[in-house]
Motif scaffolding. Structure first.
Motif: not given
Lengths: 94, 318
Positions: B106-134
């Motif tokens: 825990x000394x090093x951090x990683x992007x906080x976005x990956x601490x949110x769950x991928x609950x549905x298949x639609x989340x895989x869409x949102x992750x690619x579109x928004x998270x990879x977009x950002x």
């Protein structure tokens, strides 16, 4: 401290006719595994037709602090370039 | 070295970067430059590696073979991107094991976005579109950074990543055009991932004390708020086109600035997740540490095998 897999440098020839170029490095237990890993890490999209791997510790590199003595002597040797020589305008191709 | 000598080396170093020269691993560099780069580059590498976890869960649940091969390829790319970045970081004189140790403790951090769950298949869409977009917006800015190995890794990563965003948008688009239930799933995923995606650009400029130094070293070419604005302006029309609504009631086009005005980010939530209290922080680290520990015998065996083969070769030669 446990022993780490050694570090390897990866060189890839992108197509025949071109030289191998440094692509990056990776860890592997031996040369064969280094080749397999290099294929997965550096050529997932047809980037190459040939891979070289060499253990990083076997590379001897020049020291940038010695760049002055190593490379500056070439700077005043303009006579090594074709533009140093004066030719008549009539000579078109030489 | 005397203080005056170091100061003159530092001035020459800053001047080189200002002239757009690249810094290579064996060049002299200020200790702070080395440390900042180890921190930022390893954080970036860790984000790629941990980023495989929320998506990995969906590989075997993808709704078609087409979606499955695409997701597999995307997750494999992320593993590859982590490896490019780790080896680039190692050129600064830190070992891979030390880097993993920092992540696992825990000394090093990683992007906080990956601490949110991928609950549905639609989340895989949102992750690619928004998270990879950002991520792409952040990474394109880094292709011109001053440290050579980092810039080179970024160029490769950016080339490979544009398919990630396109596959995510395509998933979202298909759901948005589907049954009312499918469209609702896509909207729900957008609702949950919108704000965390905006947080990926980091704290507001006023609360980002390192920005000035990072701009000087070209670790940043634009400020957090500028990049965030770019992401909003780019993404809003993409949502409108497929009939989805950005979950921000204050979102409004501002003709004068030529961009959108948007609502206030919940910075308390941001800091909570950064400090380890997000929905999945513990789960992610547990998965990561157990993968590392359960793989230990494989690493040891491979090394033992390699040493044995080497000995055999030497004996034959002798």
């Amino acid at each position: 401290m446990k022993k780490e897999w050694p570090l390897w440098e990866v060189f890839v020839r992108s197509k025949n006719g071109l030289e191998h170029r440094h692509f990056g490095s990776l860890h592997a237990a031996d040369a064969e595994m280094a080749l397999e890993n290099a294929r997965d890490v550096y050529t997932r999209r047809n980037e190459g037709v040939s891979i070289w791997v060499v253990e990083s510790k076997n590379i001897t590199a020049s020291n940038p602090e010695h760049n002055a003595e190593l490379f500056e002597p070439a700077q005043d040797k303009v006579y090594r370039h074709p533009t140093f020589y004066d030719l008549p305008d009539e000579i078109k191709h030489m | 070295m005397s203080e005056a000598q170091i100061k003159s080396l530092e001035e020459e170093f800053e001047a080189r970067i200002a002239r757009d020269e690249k810094i290579e691993p064996k060049d002299w560099m200020p200790e702070k430059y080395r440390k900042t780069h180890i921190r930022q580059m390893s954080q970036h590498a860790h984000s790629e590696i941990v980023g495989m976890l929320p998506e990995g869960n969906w590989i075997s649940r993808a709704p078609s073979l087409r979606r499955k091969v695409a997701l597999l390829a995307k997750v494999q790319d992320e593993g590859g991107h982590g490896l490019y970045l780790y080896s680039a970081t190692e050129t600064l004189g830190i070992t891979r094991d030390e880097l993993f140790e920092q992540l696992h403790t825990g000394k090093a951090k990683y992007s906080s976005i990956f601490n949110y769950p991928a609950l549905t298949w639609a989340d895989i869409g949102a992750i690619g579109w928004l998270v990879d977009g950002a991520a792409i917006i952040n990474q394109v800015a880094l292709c011109g950074t001053s440290f050579g190995p980092y810039a080179r890794a970024m160029v490769r990563i950016c080339k490979e990543e544009s398919f990630h965003q396109r596959q995510g948008y395509e998933i979202t688009l298909k759901l948005a055009q589907g049954t009312p239930e499918q469209k609702a799933m896509a909207q729900d995923a957008l609702n949950r991932f919108w704000w965390p995606s905006l947080m990926m650009f980091g704290p507001a400029d006023a609360d980002s004390p390192n920005t000035e130094q990072s701009m000087k070293w070209k670790l940043k070419r634009k400020t957090n708020d500028e990049l965030r604005q770019q992401f909003i302006d780019q993404t809003v029309p993409q949502a409108e086109l497929i009939g989805l609504t950005i979950p921000d009631p204050d979102l409004k086009w501002n003709e004068e600035k030529g961009g959108y005005d948007s609502g206030e980010i919940d910075w308390d939530e941001f800091w909570q997740v950064v400090k380890g209290h997000g929905p999945c922080n513990k789960e992610r680290m547990k998965a990561r540490v157990s993968a590392w520990e359960n793989g230990e015998w494989v690493r040891d065996a491979a090394l033992a095998h390699a040493e044995k083969q080497q000995d055999k070769k030497l004996n034959r030669a002798g």
